[in-house]
Design an enzyme around this catalytic site. Sequence first.
Site, PDB file in Angstrom:
ATOM      1  N   GLY A  24       0.901  -1.148  -0.144  1.00  0.00           N
ATOM      2  CA  GLY A  24       0.054  -0.047   0.069  1.00  0.00           C
ATOM      3  C   GLY A  24       0.995   1.215  -0.049  1.00  0.00           C
ATOM      4  O   GLY A  24       1.751   1.439   0.934  1.00  0.00           O
ATOM      5  N   ALA A  55      -1.222  -5.162  12.164  1.00  0.00           N
ATOM      6  CA  ALA A  55      -1.480  -3.645  12.087  1.00  0.00           C
ATOM      7  C   ALA A  55      -0.280  -3.122  11.785  1.00  0.00           C
ATOM      8  O   ALA A  55       0.325  -2.219  12.551  1.00  0.00           O
ATOM      9  CB  ALA A  55      -1.636  -3.515  13.576  1.00  0.00           C
ATOM     10  N   GLY A  87      -8.329 -14.194   0.080  1.00  0.00           N
ATOM     11  CA  GLY A  87      -8.939 -14.521   1.360  1.00  0.00           C
ATOM     12  C   GLY A  87      -8.713 -15.869   1.799  1.00  0.00           C
ATOM     13  O   GLY A  87      -9.522 -17.027   1.521  1.00  0.00           O
ATOM     14  N   CYS A  90      -8.315  -0.445   4.629  1.00  0.00           N
ATOM     15  CA  CYS A  90      -7.480  -1.154   5.615  1.00  0.00           C
ATOM     16  C   CYS A  90      -7.965  -0.805   7.160  1.00  0.00           C
ATOM     17  O   CYS A  90      -8.053   0.436   7.394  1.00  0.00           O
ATOM     18  CB  CYS A  90      -6.265  -0.439   5.257  1.00  0.00           C
ATOM     19  SG  CYS A  90      -4.728  -0.839   6.493  1.00  0.00           S
ATOM     20  N   ASN A 127     -10.569  -7.416   1.737  1.00  0.00           N
ATOM     21  CA  ASN A 127      -9.542  -7.049   2.636  1.00  0.00           C
ATOM     22  C   ASN A 127      -9.716  -7.773   3.957  1.00  0.00           C
ATOM     23  O   ASN A 127     -10.532  -8.694   3.969  1.00  0.00           O
ATOM     24  CB  ASN A 127      -9.392  -5.617   2.569  1.00  0.00           C
ATOM     25  CG  ASN A 127      -8.079  -4.907   3.133  1.00  0.00           C
ATOM     26  OD1 ASN A 127      -7.144  -5.868   3.781  1.00  0.00           O
ATOM     27  ND2 ASN A 127      -7.970  -3.944   2.456  1.00  0.00           N
ATOM     28  N   GLY A 130      -2.016 -13.950  -0.396  1.00  0.00           N
ATOM     29  CA  GLY A 130      -1.339 -13.164   0.395  1.00  0.00           C
ATOM     30  C   GLY A 130      -0.486 -13.928   1.579  1.00  0.00           C
ATOM     31  O   GLY A 130       0.662 -14.159   1.528  1.00  0.00           O
TER      32      GLY A 130
END
Length: 304
Positions: free
Chosen positions: A46, A70, A242, A128, A191, A264
């Site tokens: 990002g 995070a 996902g 996000c 996401n 991911g």
Amino acid sequence: MANLSVNICGVQFKNPVIAASGTYGFGREFNEAYDISCIGGISTKGTTLEPRAGNPVPRIAEGSSVILNAVGLQNPGVERFIAEDLPFLKDKGIVIIANVAGSTLEDYKNICARLDGLVDMVELNISCPNVHAGGMALGIKPDNVKEVTGLSKSALSKTPLIVKLSPNVESIPANARAAEEGGADCISLVNTFTGMVIDLERRRPVIANNTGGVSGAGIKPIALRMVSEAARAVKIPVIGMGGIATGRDALEFMCAGASAVQVGTANFTDTLAMPRIISEMNDWLDRHGIADVNEMVGTLRLNG
């Protein structure tokens, strides 16, 4: 071998397996393990207008079949991306999707304008859960999704726009339609979910940010359901993600309506996950006599 190439919004991918944003950096580290030119594309870390340091540590935690992060959009800023990372990726011959984020509507518009024509696609990160400004707030309500999509699209005359949807919403179909009405050329989902891991001895959250984005194999059934709902709600292409860890997983998302997939968290547990997934997809298609992976898209038959 089956034909694995897919075309999304006029952009040709050699196969439908794309590195998901935030899990692959800008590709350099993985290129030390294998030639990343074998994958279909990359959705970059990002990227924001200015460099960001991200959230305080600890910012990664493990759960059952999932991880929480995070990180907070740590990135070098768009100008360094253009100067240092973009040339490297262009040499790899893969589709380059710039995942972009901002704190305000104008941030989104300005970064899209800066990248227009430089990358193959832009993916709008309006979902996000790990940042305190922008992003998450813009991705929850359909009206906000439509607004930020429209403003971002107005800054893009050459580059197709993907809008990445949050699962932390009341209605995935409503938000998918809002992105389409705002001018999105494609949507991607899901996401990460918002979650928490607790250190019982300290009686505090493990992550300094208290909550983090939940990803990994454990979210796959929920993500599949949401991709199926979104694909039936819009006419534009869908990219699904996902919990994808195998070729079968990827093909299930395509069956549910995705034209391509993003991988991911699997990259953290298996450095070679993406080339393996591509090979497994091809093997499954060959065993079932399917000559073209595009024949799988949207073939799910719901019960009842």
